[in-house]
Motif scaffolding. Sequence first.
Motif, short mmCIF file in Angstrom:
data_model
loop_
_atom_site.label_atom_id
_atom_site.label_comp_id
_atom_site.label_asym_id
_atom_site.label_seq_id
_atom_site.Cartn_x
_atom_site.Cartn_y
_atom_site.Cartn_z
N ALA A 24 37.57 -28.76 -11.36
CA ALA A 24 36.53 -29.41 -11.54
C ALA A 24 35.85 -29.81 -10.37
CB ALA A 24 36.64 -30.43 -12.70
N GLY A 25 36.75 -30.40 -9.61
CA GLY A 25 36.16 -31.18 -8.23
C GLY A 25 35.54 -30.27 -7.39
N SER A 26 36.46 -28.87 -7.31
CA SER A 26 35.75 -27.80 -6.24
C SER A 26 34.59 -27.48 -6.72
CB SER A 26 36.94 -26.70 -6.29
OG SER A 26 38.10 -27.20 -5.76
N LEU A 27 34.34 -27.16 -8.21
CA LEU A 27 33.18 -26.58 -8.54
C LEU A 27 31.89 -27.53 -8.46
CD1 LEU A 27 34.69 -24.97 -11.75
CD2 LEU A 27 33.41 -23.84 -9.73
N THR A 28 32.34 -29.05 -8.62
CA THR A 28 31.48 -30.14 -8.49
C THR A 28 30.88 -30.21 -6.87
OG1 THR A 28 32.43 -31.22 -10.17
CG2 THR A 28 30.80 -32.64 -8.88
N ALA A 94 37.49 -28.19 -17.11
CA ALA A 94 37.53 -27.64 -15.83
C ALA A 94 36.38 -26.78 -15.72
CB ALA A 94 38.99 -26.92 -15.52
N PHE A 95 35.84 -25.89 -16.43
CA PHE A 95 34.81 -25.14 -16.52
C PHE A 95 33.16 -25.50 -16.51
CE2 PHE A 95 37.74 -21.67 -18.04
CZ PHE A 95 37.74 -21.10 -16.80
N TRP A 96 33.11 -26.82 -16.86
CA TRP A 96 31.80 -27.53 -17.04
C TRP A 96 31.09 -27.58 -15.92
CZ3 TRP A 96 29.54 -31.70 -15.04
CH2 TRP A 96 28.26 -32.01 -15.30
N PRO A 97 31.83 -28.04 -14.66
CA PRO A 97 30.79 -28.10 -13.32
C PRO A 97 30.65 -26.66 -12.92
CG PRO A 97 32.98 -29.32 -13.47
CD PRO A 97 33.00 -28.75 -14.66
N GLY A 98 31.23 -25.74 -13.31
CA GLY A 98 30.86 -24.52 -12.87
C GLY A 98 29.49 -24.24 -13.61
N PHE A 99 29.31 -24.37 -14.85
CA PHE A 99 28.12 -24.14 -15.40
C PHE A 99 27.18 -25.02 -14.65
CE2 PHE A 99 30.88 -22.48 -18.70
CZ PHE A 99 30.47 -21.10 -18.87
N PHE A 100 27.40 -26.33 -14.90
CA PHE A 100 26.27 -27.09 -14.30
C PHE A 100 26.09 -27.33 -12.64
CE2 PHE A 100 24.63 -31.34 -13.11
CZ PHE A 100 23.82 -31.57 -14.08
N PHE A 101 27.25 -27.36 -12.16
CA PHE A 101 27.00 -27.40 -10.63
C PHE A 101 26.89 -26.07 -9.74
CE2 PHE A 101 28.52 -31.99 -11.65
CZ PHE A 101 27.46 -32.52 -10.98
N ALA A 102 27.88 -25.42 -10.04
CA ALA A 102 28.22 -24.28 -9.43
C ALA A 102 26.90 -23.25 -9.65
CB ALA A 102 29.41 -23.39 -9.73
#
Length: 161
Positions: A24-28, A94-102
């Motif tokens: 999550a941190g990496s994707l954020t 863990a996947f939410w930041p991928g959708f939102f941030f990445a």
Amino acid sequence: MIIPKSIRTFFPFALAVSIAAAAAGSLTEMSVHHWYLRLAKPEWTAPPKIFGPVWTVLYAAMALAAWLIYKKSGDWASAQKPLTLWGIQLILNAFWPGFFFALRNPFYGSIEIIVLLGFIIAATVSFWRRDRTAGLLMLPYCVWGTYAAALTLAIWRMNPH
């Protein structure tokens, strides 16, 4: 030094939340310092400096709650339903930041976080039925998840492009 089995069984849960937190941190990090700063956000958006400490406490509580369920159940088979719900919500977390941030997509983030919130609540209810302490440990995550879902939806509505 020999670590007692009851303590050793905590490590897989701590490892799981650590992996989720790192993902999550990496994707954020992909967009939090530039794209996210330019988005319109509601007045009630939490200051950026509190997200790290809040997530640290939430991840620790999630690991402890899952461990209590496992410990009380005695084995994987007895704990399978609540821990499966917990595992699914952790993966979605863990996947939410991928959708939102990445992907820089508040709409996809909104859809994902609603599903995530459903699994957070389902895991919490399942934990509560097995062990009140485990259920109580998940309650702050339910509150934060509700706040995060409301914030994500508000950002999507305020940034329709």
